[in-house]
Design a protein around this motif. Structure first.
Motif, PDB file in Angstrom:
ATOM      1  N   GLN A  24      54.603  63.951  14.021  1.00  0.00           N
ATOM      2  CA  GLN A  24      53.347  64.362  13.403  1.00  0.00           C
ATOM      3  C   GLN A  24      52.732  65.543  14.156  1.00  0.00           C
ATOM      4  O   GLN A  24      52.215  66.473  13.538  1.00  0.00           O
ATOM      5  CB  GLN A  24      52.358  63.192  13.390  1.00  0.00           C
ATOM      6  N   ALA A  25      52.799  65.513  15.476  1.00  0.00           N
ATOM      7  CA  ALA A  25      52.255  66.607  16.275  1.00  0.00           C
ATOM      8  C   ALA A  25      53.009  67.909  16.007  1.00  0.00           C
ATOM      9  O   ALA A  25      52.403  68.980  15.896  1.00  0.00           O
ATOM     10  CB  ALA A  25      52.315  66.262  17.761  1.00  0.00           C
ATOM     11  N   GLU A  26      54.322  67.821  15.882  1.00  0.00           N
ATOM     12  CA  GLU A  26      55.094  69.021  15.562  1.00  0.00           C
ATOM     13  C   GLU A  26      54.674  69.568  14.198  1.00  0.00           C
ATOM     14  O   GLU A  26      54.570  70.781  14.009  1.00  0.00           O
ATOM     15  CB  GLU A  26      56.594  68.718  15.577  1.00  0.00           C
ATOM     16  N   GLY A  27      54.409  68.688  13.255  1.00  0.00           N
ATOM     17  CA  GLY A  27      53.929  69.124  11.943  1.00  0.00           C
ATOM     18  C   GLY A  27      52.591  69.840  12.035  1.00  0.00           C
ATOM     19  O   GLY A  27      52.362  70.837  11.346  1.00  0.00           O
ATOM     20  N   VAL A  28      51.704  69.351  12.890  1.00  0.00           N
ATOM     21  CA  VAL A  28      50.407  70.007  13.090  1.00  0.00           C
ATOM     22  C   VAL A  28      50.611  71.403  13.653  1.00  0.00           C
ATOM     23  O   VAL A  28      50.005  72.383  13.194  1.00  0.00           O
ATOM     24  CB  VAL A  28      49.508  69.166  14.035  1.00  0.00           C
ATOM     25  N   VAL A  29      51.485  71.522  14.653  1.00  0.00           N
ATOM     26  CA  VAL A  29      51.754  72.835  15.256  1.00  0.00           C
ATOM     27  C   VAL A  29      52.327  73.787  14.212  1.00  0.00           C
ATOM     28  O   VAL A  29      51.873  74.924  14.071  1.00  0.00           O
ATOM     29  CB  VAL A  29      52.725  72.694  16.456  1.00  0.00           C
ATOM     30  N   PRO A  51      46.688  82.962  20.560  1.00  0.00           N
ATOM     31  CA  PRO A  51      45.668  82.559  21.529  1.00  0.00           C
ATOM     32  C   PRO A  51      44.308  82.267  20.899  1.00  0.00           C
ATOM     33  O   PRO A  51      43.527  81.490  21.449  1.00  0.00           O
ATOM     34  CB  PRO A  51      45.594  83.732  22.503  1.00  0.00           C
ATOM     35  N   CYS A  52      44.018  82.845  19.764  1.00  0.00           N
ATOM     36  CA  CYS A  52      42.731  82.606  19.095  1.00  0.00           C
ATOM     37  C   CYS A  52      42.653  81.220  18.465  1.00  0.00           C
ATOM     38  O   CYS A  52      41.562  80.771  18.099  1.00  0.00           O
ATOM     39  CB  CYS A  52      42.495  83.664  18.014  1.00  0.00           C
ATOM     40  N   ARG A  56      41.459  75.190  18.339  1.00  0.00           N
ATOM     41  CA  ARG A  56      41.658  74.424  17.090  1.00  0.00           C
ATOM     42  C   ARG A  56      42.852  73.494  17.210  1.00  0.00           C
ATOM     43  O   ARG A  56      42.826  72.360  16.721  1.00  0.00           O
ATOM     44  CB  ARG A  56      41.846  75.375  15.903  1.00  0.00           C
ATOM     45  N   LEU A  57      43.927  73.971  17.846  1.00  0.00           N
ATOM     46  CA  LEU A  57      45.108  73.133  18.039  1.00  0.00           C
ATOM     47  C   LEU A  57      44.760  71.924  18.898  1.00  0.00           C
ATOM     48  O   LEU A  57      45.136  70.799  18.572  1.00  0.00           O
ATOM     49  CB  LEU A  57      46.233  73.940  18.684  1.00  0.00           C
ATOM     50  N   ARG A  58      44.029  72.143  19.992  1.00  0.00           N
ATOM     51  CA  ARG A  58      43.639  71.028  20.862  1.00  0.00           C
ATOM     52  C   ARG A  58      42.826  69.985  20.098  1.00  0.00           C
ATOM     53  O   ARG A  58      42.997  68.788  20.300  1.00  0.00           O
ATOM     54  CB  ARG A  58      42.839  71.549  22.050  1.00  0.00           C
ATOM     55  N   GLY A  63      44.768  63.366  22.381  1.00  0.00           N
ATOM     56  CA  GLY A  63      45.687  62.633  23.254  1.00  0.00           C
ATOM     57  C   GLY A  63      46.902  63.437  23.676  1.00  0.00           C
ATOM     58  O   GLY A  63      47.751  62.936  24.403  1.00  0.00           O
ATOM     59  N   TRP A  64      46.985  64.676  23.256  1.00  0.00           N
ATOM     60  CA  TRP A  64      48.081  65.555  23.649  1.00  0.00           C
ATOM     61  C   TRP A  64      47.554  66.590  24.636  1.00  0.00           C
ATOM     62  O   TRP A  64      46.467  67.118  24.457  1.00  0.00           O
ATOM     63  CB  TRP A  64      48.686  66.267  22.439  1.00  0.00           C
ATOM     64  N   LEU A  65      48.322  66.874  25.681  1.00  0.00           N
ATOM     65  CA  LEU A  65      47.964  67.930  26.622  1.00  0.00           C
ATOM     66  C   LEU A  65      48.491  69.256  26.093  1.00  0.00           C
ATOM     67  O   LEU A  65      49.684  69.368  25.798  1.00  0.00           O
ATOM     68  CB  LEU A  65      48.567  67.656  27.997  1.00  0.00           C
ATOM     69  N   VAL A  66      47.613  70.224  25.972  1.00  0.00           N
ATOM     70  CA  VAL A  66      47.992  71.556  25.506  1.00  0.00           C
ATOM     71  C   VAL A  66      47.647  72.524  26.629  1.00  0.00           C
ATOM     72  O   VAL A  66      46.477  72.758  26.921  1.00  0.00           O
ATOM     73  CB  VAL A  66      47.230  71.938  24.216  1.00  0.00           C
TER      74      VAL A  66
END
Length: 84
Positions: A24-29, A51-52, A56-58, A63-66
């Protein structure tokens, strides 16, 4: 791929508090237009990312470290070298 500097290289890791699976996280990315998943090994991804859009990704990966991948750090060679 050559790193151009316009995108940021991110290391994304799942923690035990993550609410999304690795798939699911890969799908979000991948939902971000300019994102490129360079490598995925289990619960860790290496991506090139705008970088902009990092904040939003975070927000979308609770629960994921970015974190941004910094420049390589040289590791000293502590091996004993015998010259003959």
């Amino acid at each position: 791929m050559d790193y151009t500097g316009t995108m940021r290289r991110l290391l994304i890791r799942q923690t035990r508090d993550a609410t999304l699976s690795a798939d699911q996280a890969e799908g979000v990315v991948r939902a971000f237009d300019q994102a490129r998943v360079l490598n995925r090994d289990g619960k860790t991804m290496l991506v090139d990312f705008d970088p902009c859009e990092i904040e939003r990704l975070r927000e979308r990966l609770p629960g994921w470290l970015v974190s941004e991948q910094g420049p390589p750090v040289p590791v000293p060679d502590h091996c004993l070298h015998i010259k003959t």
